[in-house]
Structure formats: structure tokens, C-alpha cells
Enzyme design. Structure first.
Site, short mmCIF file in Angstrom:
data_model
loop_
_atom_site.label_atom_id
_atom_site.label_comp_id
_atom_site.label_asym_id
_atom_site.label_seq_id
_atom_site.Cartn_x
_atom_site.Cartn_y
_atom_site.Cartn_z
N GLN B 133 0.83 -1.20 0.00
CA GLN B 133 0.00 0.00 0.00
C GLN B 133 0.86 1.25 0.00
O GLN B 133 1.90 1.29 0.63
CB GLN B 133 -0.92 0.03 1.22
N GLY B 134 0.41 2.26 -0.72
CA GLY B 134 1.12 3.54 -0.74
C GLY B 134 0.22 4.66 -0.26
O GLY B 134 -0.56 5.23 -1.02
N TYR B 135 0.31 4.94 1.03
CA TYR B 135 -0.53 5.99 1.62
C TYR B 135 0.32 7.18 2.04
O TYR B 135 0.22 8.27 1.49
CB TYR B 135 -1.25 5.46 2.87
N SER B 136 1.18 6.94 3.07
CA SER B 136 1.90 8.05 3.70
C SER B 136 2.95 8.63 2.78
O SER B 136 3.49 7.95 1.91
CB SER B 136 2.60 7.55 4.97
N SER B 168 4.61 -0.97 3.11
CA SER B 168 5.01 -2.26 3.69
C SER B 168 5.53 -3.20 2.63
O SER B 168 4.82 -3.50 1.67
CB SER B 168 3.80 -2.91 4.37
N GLU B 251 -7.63 -1.27 8.03
CA GLU B 251 -6.24 -1.36 8.44
C GLU B 251 -6.15 -1.37 9.96
O GLU B 251 -5.41 -2.14 10.55
CB GLU B 251 -5.44 -0.18 7.88
N GLU B 370 -2.17 8.35 19.31
CA GLU B 370 -2.66 9.70 19.60
C GLU B 370 -3.72 10.11 18.58
O GLU B 370 -4.72 10.74 18.94
CB GLU B 370 -1.50 10.69 19.59
#
Lengths: 360, 385, 385, 360
Positions: B133-136, B168, B251, B370
Site C-alpha cells: 500500500q502507498g498511503y503516507s 510495507s 487497516e 494519539e
């Protein structure tokens, strides 16, 4: 649905001010309230239909207990409708049937006279039931008997020659002296002295020397319902705190906008939600597989104890100055949480049962 | 606590497992090493691992709840529970784990076209294609929607440029599903699309990030003029945030459940019972008792939310609770596993140390604890600000 | 760990204590009940309590560090430690506790005129006048400087109108020291003065606040056209905030030390050793071990800061740490005391329950734990916002 | 002053990158650094002046250890300059004097071969020293010997007929096999096998059957210094975290402005400050009243262990993604904290000593 109905009734008939009113009047119990509850079927929720109950099971009893916890209702539900009923159901003879019918009708109150030390330990019984003619004579001291002052009947655990035996005695029998205690949660608790009180064979619930066959399921049912009550207590205290966080302003900001309080409130909500799962599970297990429910019940009581303590501690602290005043209701939650934490086994007692069940 | 089984499904499954699950796959292991991730370049750790994957895939049991048409077994919730119970009963390893199963699959089932489902799902179920996956993106931290990777419409294809981080196992994945910006003028949540890319496409490169645990489960991934066919956007163009939100929920549940799976192989108690001071040190014993109580309750909560999902109620924002509680719990558990192990557990050669260090990332990846608490405070509790 | 005693002070003091401390005053008690607060209307709980107070006062030992001229014994830090050690050795109760000793005295020694010191300090030392403090006001919460009680200059006197809340034992105090607003146009910290008032003045009234513990250690206090002589302002007019800050530091240390004193009478361990499950329940034992470790370390920290103060370095903002750590610790300790006591401790007739409930206020009064953490974060750590 | 000088030296000669460099090169130790430390008098800080040391005492040794903890210096200070020196000082014969002089000169390194199980337990020794002629033959396995691969000499605890005996042996003696371990903190740790290694009466440190007279003070000194190192480690990790809180921006705000993080940082600072008191107290007690220092030392080790763990856990979490990467230094703090938590007794071990000293 049951929860909604219960909440509707309790918000009207027994909100938190009801407990405060009782306390301020020096009372521990409102007989009229219990009559109403019995009329709605709450006293008989675990009583078989054949003896006038609705036999809805422990999960349902937990729903009621939880709602009672929300407004800190003081009533004999746990001691009579849960613990005594479960004990009587293990016996199932005609006398037990008649007792169950009377309970369901709201006409008979029970108290369990078990504890003899300051910490829950159902095996540590020194009260003796000596053979005497065809019957017994009971002598000893029972401590912290919940509903002990108001009860019509006492379930007394005493040591007989071959083990422990459970007696079902009228509370006014000769040789039984009850001393009410002033306990912090403003409920009915008594210390009881047995001084040669006589019992016949007919007063034995279940078999002589085999109290646990009757008592163990009753204790588990009581522990699960008490856990459910505590989960409601935690939710009630949290709802009050959450409301305060939204209303109260400090330095011109609602204090609920402060991130540190937000995170603590969110954490507490998680704990309450996770505990709710343990409560539901305990009720389901008691209904579906009661012989194997011990771990589920202890899990529920341990989690509920920890969660309720956190909820009231955060509740008082987040309310600041008013949180520590008697005029404000949070103190009632805190005191009940403390008593409920001890009664029928504290966190360590139940966590240990879980650990043993898990192999350590 | 076994569930009802009016239809005999349990008995049938039990027989099948007894006949088909290789002995080696019955050790209950769920360490990083024992997992089968699948993919084109997967090297099976043993014949048994391959046999087990193939047998399960043939019966739809790599993705038991997916429709049979896409490689699943179409199990409804009650049977899924029985499946997990029977697997646990014999200590069976799960035959396949992947981001395709956990994340892309559910997203495609929800948002994909029939063509996309037919094309992408069965290879996932068979363990033939491994996804990442490519999110951040670097510097964005928790502000996921601030992503800058550009995806321009070039008529017959999309052109992607930019950089992802915390992807990942991107260096071992065959394909990537990623969030990219398709409209730079729209408000930040409104110009995002969800795109699928072959990692073998020209212009894709990766660089592993070494973690404190010594492992490199994450990469930086770079896109330099990568051409992507037009049919590889899932859901509507510029509405990728809807897919992202749906997936974030999945997730969180996955990371939370990961903690459960890790611990499930062996109760914490069993670890302690083996330890030299687990019984005699009241601190260690008390902490383990608390962790066990909490672990069981969190496990029941996961089950409860799965039941709700079956009943049509997604966990929604409450997935933040599952993610928060599961990962924080797992950190506590691994601290205890290490403490129980004493100096034996402090060696790199011992599997416990890397696993322990790896858990420290669980409460960061996929949204920090958080951020989860903030979601709960604002969206569930309705606190201001 | 005993301190050096080159001069023979310890031996001399030990002899004096042996000869003068009544047997009844050697039970180490420090519960709310056992305290001697003094004041005009004080009813001694026993002859011994009065004898003990008078003997100590005559030797300056009610306020051992104050100058002899004002009723103290002029002990420097090393001897003060020896004094506390020798008191603890025989389990002696402190002869007198009061807000006069803890707070007003230090403020007057720092900010008072010679006339004010001579007038107010000796009666405090002798336990003849009992003081209370008037800081907080309704609705202000932690925003202390937002106070509204008016103090107008009427030429030959001040005129005070307003209301205070959380005034400790105002209903039993003889005098009050209070923060009042003397300039309504100045910025909020700049128009405050520190004023002393006789509680018997016309226009002063009090209403006790009942706490969850059942006790009423706090009051609401009302001022309705109270006339105050001009010489009863401490420090400069409109500079009362300086006195307030100085006192807040003292208050924090006092509340923190209070936690220590409460626990000092008997180590938590001794309580547990008596309990029926203290040894067998690993949870209770582990929590008690942790609380004991932390309690000893907090105690050493208090000593360390007192040593620093002797060396001329006030604790300053770090008093927030002492207040925070001391009160939070004390809450933990009393939870354990109650848990060890089981159902016996749940009775109002048992002293433990009210003490336990009372500790819940310690982390609120005198600035909440949250305010303390904010002070540390901003003023000590320099975090923004 | 000592602290400032130490910090000045270490910031130049052994900042955190020094440990990273050693690790990346597959090394555990930098002999040149230790030579420099010895030249500054650190190796001899506990060695008597008559044998070339400065005899500054345990409080001063704690100051050095604390500064070393700040930058995670890997060196033989604890094992050689604290533990071995304290053991040798209990003996005080000419041989011990010569060993002390060599240590002070940086020319001799020691390692304590005590542990045989995975948890610290100084009584659980099964290594045997069998009588053999006029001497002994030692056989057994020692685990987790810190500095065990590089040491010139080993302090070996072995069971003799009447108790435990401490041997001071050259590490290359026949029958001693050392196997280095790859430990997470990248320092020198070895497992040691004794296979009939010979020892003479002259190799016994102190008296036969009375190892603890020599070893117990050495262990206490080592525990106190290790606690001091951990307090420095906590401070170093916290300083790094605090810097990050001030620098790092998220959603256009420095993350240190978020109140939840502020409160956690403030709480952590309190813990570090309170632990510092326990460390100072342990050093003072070891210097002033070593026979009664056991509780003070265990208090310091327990507090330092808990505080360091909190500091590194908060450090990693507050750094977010980069906190879990190897490229960032926080992981080094976390790994060392974990090893130091176990070595010479973990939290429960030392808290139990405190509890016993306090009567429970």
C-alpha cells in the site's frame, strides 16, 4: 429493548437523586421501589415460568443490572433476584419453588451470609453447624452481609462435619443477631452473629456437606450481575464527566477542548467499551454453558472492577473542585465502585482465576 | 467457547483439516518468519507451506468470507468463527497473509467494477500476487490527506510522480495500491484518487527502511513518470478519499487483530509459566495477569465488532478503538514476554527481541495511538476543537 | 539514614523528647482526627495534646526553622532534619499544624514588615491564632488570577466585598489571608493585593462545603462590606501576585509533604503485612511494592528540594512536580490501604474510608494535577502554546 | 563540575554516533576510548590513591556513569572500574593492590561471570569448583557475562563444599571457552563454559566458601552505577524527545504544543527528576554507610529501570514513524534500556528487596 424499558423506568422512579434522598433520610432501601420492580417482572427475571417468573436468563439480568448501575439504584436485585434465585434453582424441590414464587412476587428478600473475613474467600468459613438432635445449631460470625438488615431470609454457609453446608433460615430465628453497618455506599449491609441458632434438615439448601453445588453457580451469577452493574456505573460516571467536559469553560475554552483531557476521556471510553464485551460474554456463557462459565465471569468482574475505578477516579479529577463535594453526584459513583470492587471478590481474586484458567 | 453448528459444517471442516493440514503447519506459529505472504517471487519456506497454501486456496480458505466467484469460500460470520476455532484447535498456521487479503480485497469488493474484481481478486486468493500500500508521504506524518504525489490525466493513461513512505514490503510486492492527487486545485480531501500500479512499471523504485528491530518491513517508494492504464483507478476519480477512509478502518482492525494473532499462538500465561521467575516475582505475575485479562477482553471486543459488521454495522470510527487498544496491549504483552525471558531474550538470535521491537511500531503505523484517541474524542464522544 | 551530628544536638534533643513528649503523643498518628490545629476556640482532644503543644512552643519546636525572635527555634537545615528524624524515631505527633505555619509564616518572613512579623508570627507559633486562606473564587477554577473580590481604598481603611471558595476550615479559623483585587483597571496579575482579615470582622460569614469524604474541611466565605485596617496588607499594594506565587510554591510543597506525612506514620508495607491477602495476592503486593518504591523516591526528592532551598535555591516551578507527584502518589497509596483493608475499610466508622476519599481532593486543591503538568511543560520544559 | 567535564569529553569523544559506528563495524568496544578514559582517571575513580586511583567514591562514579548513559557509551567502566574494583578493594592484599593499579592504568579489564540462568539470582550457582590437589577445578556454564569476550580476567563465582567462592582467573586459562553473543545493545556479552579449568588457592578472591563478603558490595556498587547510567539514558532519550517536540510540526503546529503530549512529557520529566533523587541517595549511602546501603541501591535500580523504560517507550512513540527506524537514535536508547533493565536484577527483584526492607 429491555435496556430501553429499564432505563425509562429508572430515570423516572430511581434516578441518582433517589439514592441521595435515601441516604439523607438515613435509609438504605425503598420497599415501594422494589414492589414496582417486582411488578415489572424484574424480581422474577431468573425465576422459572412455572413459579411465576419470566426466566429470561443471565444476559437479560445483566442488562437490568447495568441499567441499575447507571443511576446507582439501591435495591435487593443482586442478592435476592440473582444470587438467591440461582441458588434456589439448583435445588428445585417444592420448598424452593415456593420460595422462588415469593421472590418473583416481591414478597421475600434474601441475603447471603458467607464472608467471615475482610476479603472474599468462600472457603474460609469457620461458622459451625453442630449436630443437635435431628438438626443443627449454628454458631459464628458473618461479616459484610449485603442486604443483611432488611432480608426476610438468610442463606448461611456453615461448616459441618464433612464440608460446608448451605442453610436457608428466616432472619428472625432465635439466636441470630443482626447489626447494621454504616457503609460508604449507603446500602444495607449487616454483620451477623449466630449464637446457637437452630436449623432443621429441612432448612438445608441442597445437600449437607455440599454447599458449593448450590452456592458456586449462585456466586457466579452474582459476580456477573455485579460486574454488569459496575459497567453501568462506569458508563453513568463517564456520561456525567463527558457532559461536564462539554459544558465547563476555563480560560474561555470548554475544558473538553483540551487535548490531554480528550485523550484521557477517549481512553476511558475504550476501556468501557472493551469491558462491555466481557460483560456480554459472561451473560451469554452463564446462559449457554454455565458449567464452564467461571473464567468468563471472573474476566467480567475483573475488567468491570478496573474500569469502574478508572471511571470514577477520572470523573472526580476531571470535575475539579466540585468533583470532591458531596453536593455533586460523582462521589456516590466513587463510593459504590469501591464497595462493588470488594464484594464477591476483588480484581486480584478474579484475575487470578483467569490466570489459572489460562495456565499460569 | 465453541459456537453452535446445526449444519455439521464444523465436523466436515474438522475432517478436512485433519486430512489436509500438514503436520509442520500445526505449530501455531505466527512470527514474522512463519508467515506466508505469497507473490510472484515468494520462496516457500518448506514444501508443507506450499502444499498448505494450495490446498486452502483450492477450497477458498485463504479468504474464507470472500464470494466463491472470486476465490473465497463464501462463509458467513457464524461459519467463519467455526473456521477460526477449528484452525486454532489444531494450532494451524494461516495459509496466507497479505495486504491484498486484508485491504485491497475488501476495497475492491466494495468499490471495484466487476472487471476489476475478476481481474485482481482471484490471484490474491491464490497467493500469486503480492500487494503493498502507498498511503503516507515523507513529512506528512498523521496528515494523510496532505499527500502530494501527482497523478495527471494524459488522455490514454495516467502519469504518476512522487514519493511514498512506510510502504510495507514494497521491495517484495508485485503491485501497489496508492492514494494520489488527481486534482491539485480541489480541497485536500476532494482531489485524491485510488490507483493500482504494477511495481514492475518503468519509473517505480524502492528503498527499504531499516527498523530498530533490524527488520525492514517498510520502504520508501518513488514514482518517476510512471504510466498507468486508465482502468486502474478504483472508485470514482477524485473520490479516492472514500476508499481510503474505508480502508483505514480495515487497516486499524487488521493491525489490532494482528496483535491478537501474535499472542494467540500461546497464551501469555504459558510463556510465564515457563519463565524462571514468572511465579515468584509478583510484579511480573501481576502485570501478566492484567495483560491476560485485558487481552481476552480486547479479543472479545474484536469478535463483537465483527459480529456487528456481519449485521451490517461497520465498526466505523470505533475501529480507532480496536487499533489503539490492540496495539497498546500488544506492546505490553511483548514487554512481558521479554521480561519473562530474561537475558535469554536479549539476543538477536532469539526471535523474541525483534518481535518485541517490531510491536513498538504498531502503535505508530496506520495512524498513531494519539491520532486514534483524537478520532474517538472528536467523532465518537463529540468533544470540541 | 541518620545525619551527622557533630555538635551533640541530636543527643540533647533526644533527651528532651524522652522527657517531654507525653506517651499518648507517641503513636505516630497523622490522621485528620489526631491533628492539633490550635486557635482561639481549639478544643484539645486530651490534656496530653495541650501539654505537648505548650512544651514544644516554649522551646520553639512548633516552628523549628523560624527565628527565635518570632517563636521558633532557629534551626538550620541539618538540625531540622535531625529534629524530624528524632520525632519519627519515637513516633511523636507533630504538636501543631496550621496554615499559619505552612503558608502565612513563610510569606510574612519574606514580605512582611517588622511590625507585621512581631504581631502575627508568635501567636501562630504558640497555636493561639488559627489562619485560613482565601484564594479561589467560585467559577474561576484554575484561573486564580481572574479573582473578582474587590478591595477598595476608603482612606483610613480598606473595604472588602466578594466571595471565596475552598477556604480551608474558614468556619473554625480566627483570621484569613486573602488575595483581593485592589485595581480593577490593571492587567489581571497587576491589580491584586494580599490582605489579612480578622474573621470576627463584621460582614464576614462562612458556609462549610461537605465533601465526598463526609468531612467539611473547606468553606465558602463571604465578605460583605468588611472594613480592614490599612496596615493589614502584606507586601506592596497591587503586588500581591508576587506573594501569591511565593505561597503557591509553599502550598504545593505542603500538600505534597502532607502525603508523605500521612504515609510516614506507618509504611504501606506494614499495612499490607497485616492484610489478609497482601502477601498472597500478587496484584496487591506488586502495586504496593511499586507504591513503596515511588513513595521513598518522592520522599527523597522532597528532601533534596528542601536542601536546595537551604542552599538558597527555591524549588520554584519545580514545586509543581512535588505537588503533582506527592498527591498522585498519595491517592495510589490510599487506594491500596483500602484494598488491603477489604470490606472492613468500607465502613464510615473506620478511619480509612474518609481518609481515602479525602486524598481525591489533594490532586485538585491548590492547583490540579493538570495545572501542575501544564506549568512543568511550559515553564520548565519550555514547550510552546 | 565532574559532570561538566565528563559531558564535555564524551560529547567529543563518544557521542551516540560512536556506538552506532562500533555497531555498524561489528565491534562492541573501542580500546582507544578506554585508554583515554583511564588517562583522565575514570578507570581509577574507585581505586585507592595508594594504588594509583583517585578514590572519589561511588557518588562520583555515579556521576560518570550517568554521563555515559546520556550518550550510550560502550566501555568497561561498570564491569571493571566499578564492580571489579569494589570486589578487589574488599580484599586489600598485595595481589589485589597490583590488580587495582593495573585497572587504574587502563591495562586490565575484568568481567563478572556470575549468572547461570536467564534471570539475575546470585545464589543460583551450579558451577562447581572441585578440590583438586592443592587447588580447584572449575566446571560449569556462565550466561550473559558482560564484557566477557574482551576481558583479560574473569571473576568466576563457583560452588565449593561449604558455599560459594569467588575466583579471579585469567580469561585465557585452559579450560575456559568464551562464546560472544549478539546482544541487542551491541555491547560485549559472552557465554562462558568452564571445563575443568584449574585454579590455585591464590586465585581465590577473599575466602573460600565466602564469595558474598567480596561480591555483595561489588554487586551493590555495580547496581548503583548501572542505575545511574540508566538515569542518564532516560535523560538523554528525554532530551532528544523534547527537542523533537519543539521542532516537529504537524497540521502547521509544533507537536509540543499539543496538550496531551505536553502532559506526558511533563510526567516523564517528573519521573526522571524523582529517580535522580534515588540515584544520588544510593551513591551517598554507598560512600557513607555501605553496610546499610542495600535498600538505597535497590530503590535506585528499581526506579531507574522503570523510568528508563518509560523514557524510551515515550521517546519512540512521540517520534512517530522515524522513532521506529534504525536511522534514528532512539532505538539505541530503547535497546540499552532493555538490557540494563535485566542486568544485575530487574524491577521486580529490586522492588522486592525494598519491600522486604520496609517490612513486607
Amino acid at each position: 429493548m429491555l435496556a430501553d424499558a429499564a432505563r425509562g423506568f429508572l430515570d423516572g422512579a430511581a434516578p441518582l437523586t433517589h439514592l441521595r434522598g435515601l441516604r439523607d433520610a438515613g435509609l438504605t432501601h425503598d420497599p415501594a421501589l422494589w414492589k414496582n420492580m417486582a411488578a415489572m417482572g424484574w424480581a422474577g427475571i431468573l425465576v422459572p415460568e412455572t413459579t411465576g417468573g419470566s426466566d429470561m436468563g443471565h444476559a437479560a439480568a445483566g442488562v437490568l443490572a447495568r441499567e441499575m448501575g447507571r443511576t446507582l439504584v439501591s435495591c435487593p436485585f443482586l442478592g435476592t433476584a440473582v444470587i438467591a434465585v440461582t441458588a434456589l434453582r439448583q435445588v428445585g424441590d417444592a420448598r424452593a419453588g415456593s420460595a422462588l414464587a415469593q421472590i418473583a412476587a416481591g414478597e421475600r428478600l434474601y441475603a447471603l451470609a458467607l464472608d467471615e473475613s475482610a476479603k472474599f474467600n468462600p472457603q474460609a468459613v469457620e461458622t459451625r453447624a453442630e449436630k443437635h438432635g435431628n438438626g443443627f445449631r449454628l454458631s459464628g460470625r458473618k461479616r459484610f452481609v449485603v442486604d443483611g438488615a432488611m432480608a426476610d431470609r438468610l442463606l448461611v454457609v456453615a461448616r459441618t462435619d464433612g464440608g460446608l453446608t448451605l442453610f436457608d433460615l428466616p432472619a428472625d430465628r432465635d439466636g441470630i443477631a443482626r447489626t447494621p453497618r454504616a457503609v460508604i455506599d449507603s446500602r444495607d449491609v449487616a454483620d451477623i452473629r449466630l449464637d446457637g441458632a437452630e436449623a432443621t434438615g429441612a432448612d438445608v439448601l441442597g445437600k449437607v456437606d455440599d454447599a458449593m453445588a448450590v452456592l458456586a453457580p449462585a456466586l457466579r451469577a452474582g459476580q456477573a450481575a455485579l460486574a454488569a452493574e459496575m459497567s453501568g456505573l462506569a458508563a453513568g460516571a463517564f456520561a456525567m464527566t463527558l457532559g461536564y467536559l462539554k459544558e465547563r469553560r476555563q480560560f474561555s475554552t470548554p475544558i473538553g477542548a483540551f487535548q490531554a483531557l480528550q485523550h484521557r476521556a477517549a481512553h476511558l471510553w475504550c476501556e468501557i467499551e472493551i469491558t462491555a464485551s466481557a460483560i456480554l460474554n459472561a451473560g451469554r456463557m452463564l446462559d449457554a454453558d454455565p458449567a464452564n462459565a467461571a473464567m468468563a465471569v471472573s474476566l467480567a468482574k475483573a475488567r468491570a472492577t478496573a474500569t469502574a475505578q478508572l471511571a470514577v477516579q477520572e470523573g472526580v479529577q476531571m470535575h475539579g473542585g466540585i468533583g470532591m463535594t458531596d453536593a455533586f453526584d460523582m462521589g456516590f459513583f466513587m463510593k459504590r465502585a469501591r464497595v462493588a470492587a470488594e464484594w464477591l471478590g476483588d480484581y486480584g481474586y478474579h484475575a487470578n482465576i483467569v490466570a489459572q484458567a489460562r495456565g499460569f | 467457547m465453541p459456537h453452535d453448528d446445526p449444519s455439521g459444517f464444523r465436523a466436515e471442516l474438522r475432517d478436512w483439516l485433519a486430512a489436509n493440514c500438514p503436520e509442520e503447519m500445526r505449530d501455531g506459529a505466527s512470527t514474522e518468519d512463519s508467515i506466508c505472504w505469497g507473490g510472484k517471487n515468494w520462496e516457500f519456506s518448506s514444501d508443507a507451506q506450499k502444499i498448505w497454501l494450495d490446498r486452502c486456496a483450492a477450497r477458498g480458505l485463504t479468504v474464507p468470507t470472500w464470494p466463491e466467484a472470486y476465490g473465497g469460500a463464501g462463509l458467513e460470520r457464524a461459519r467463519e468463527k467455526i473456521f477460526h476455532e477449528e484452525m486454532a484447535r489444531i494450532g494451524a498456521r494461516y495459509p496466507l497473509q497479505s495486504f491484498g487479503i486484508w485491504m485491497l480485497g475488501p476495497a475492491l469488493l466494495q468499490f471495484g467494477t466487476p472487471e476489476q474484481k475478476a481481474r485482481y481478486l482471484p490471484p490474491i486468493a491464490r497467493g500469486e500476487v503480492r500487494w503493498c500500500q502507498g498511503y503516507s508521504e515523507p513529512g506528512a506524518g498523521s496528515d494523510l490527506a496532505g499527500l502530494q504525489t501527482r497523478c495527471e490525466d494524459r488522455g490514454d493513461h495516467w502519469l504518476v510522480n512522487g514519493q511514498k513512505i512506510w510502504t510495507s514490503y514494497a521491495d517484495r510486492a508485485d503491485w501497489i495500491f496508492a492514494l494520489v492527487r488527481t486534482d491539485r486545485d480541489a480541497p485536500k480531501h476532494k482531489g485524491i484518487s485510488f490507483v493500482l500500479m504494477d511495481m514492475e512499471s518503468e519509473g517505480v523504485s524502492t528503498r527499504p527502511i531499516r527498523l530498530i528491530s533490524g527488520a525492514s518491513p517498510f520502504c520508501e517508494t518513488f514514482f518517476d513518470d510512471v504510466r498507468v492504464p486508465k482502468d486502474q483507478v478504483v472508485g470514482e476519480v477524485n473520490r479516492g478519499w472514500d476508499v481510503a477512509k474505508y480502508l483505514l478502518t480495515h487497516e486499524r482492525e487488521m493491525i489490532s487483530a494482528g496483535g491478537q494473532v501474535m499472542g494467540a499462538g500461546r497464551a501469555l500465561g504459558a510463556v510465564l509459566a515457563d519463565s524462571e521467575t514468572g511465579q515468584s516475582d509478583p510484579v511480573l505475575r501481576a502485570d501478566a495477569m492484567r495483560a491476560e485479562v485485558d487481552g481476552l477482553a480486547v479479543g472479545l471486543t474484536l469478535e463483537r465488532y465483527k459480529d456487528r459488521a456481519e449485521a451490517g454495522q461497520g465498526a466505523g470510527d470505533a475501529s480507532a478503538m480496536l487499533k489503539y487498544a490492540g496495539t497498546e496491549l500488544n506492546k505490553r504483552r511483548l514487554e512481558l514476554v521479554i521480561a519473562a525471558g530474561g537475558t535469554d531474550a536479549l539476543d538477536w538470535a532469539d526471535g523474541r527481541a525483534p518481535t518485541w521491537l517490531r510491536t513498538k511500531g504498531n502503535s505508530i503505523e496506520g495512524g498513531t495511538s494519539e491520532v486514534m484517541l483524537g478520532i474517538i474524542a472528536k467523532r465518537i464522544l463529540g468533544l470540541p476543537g
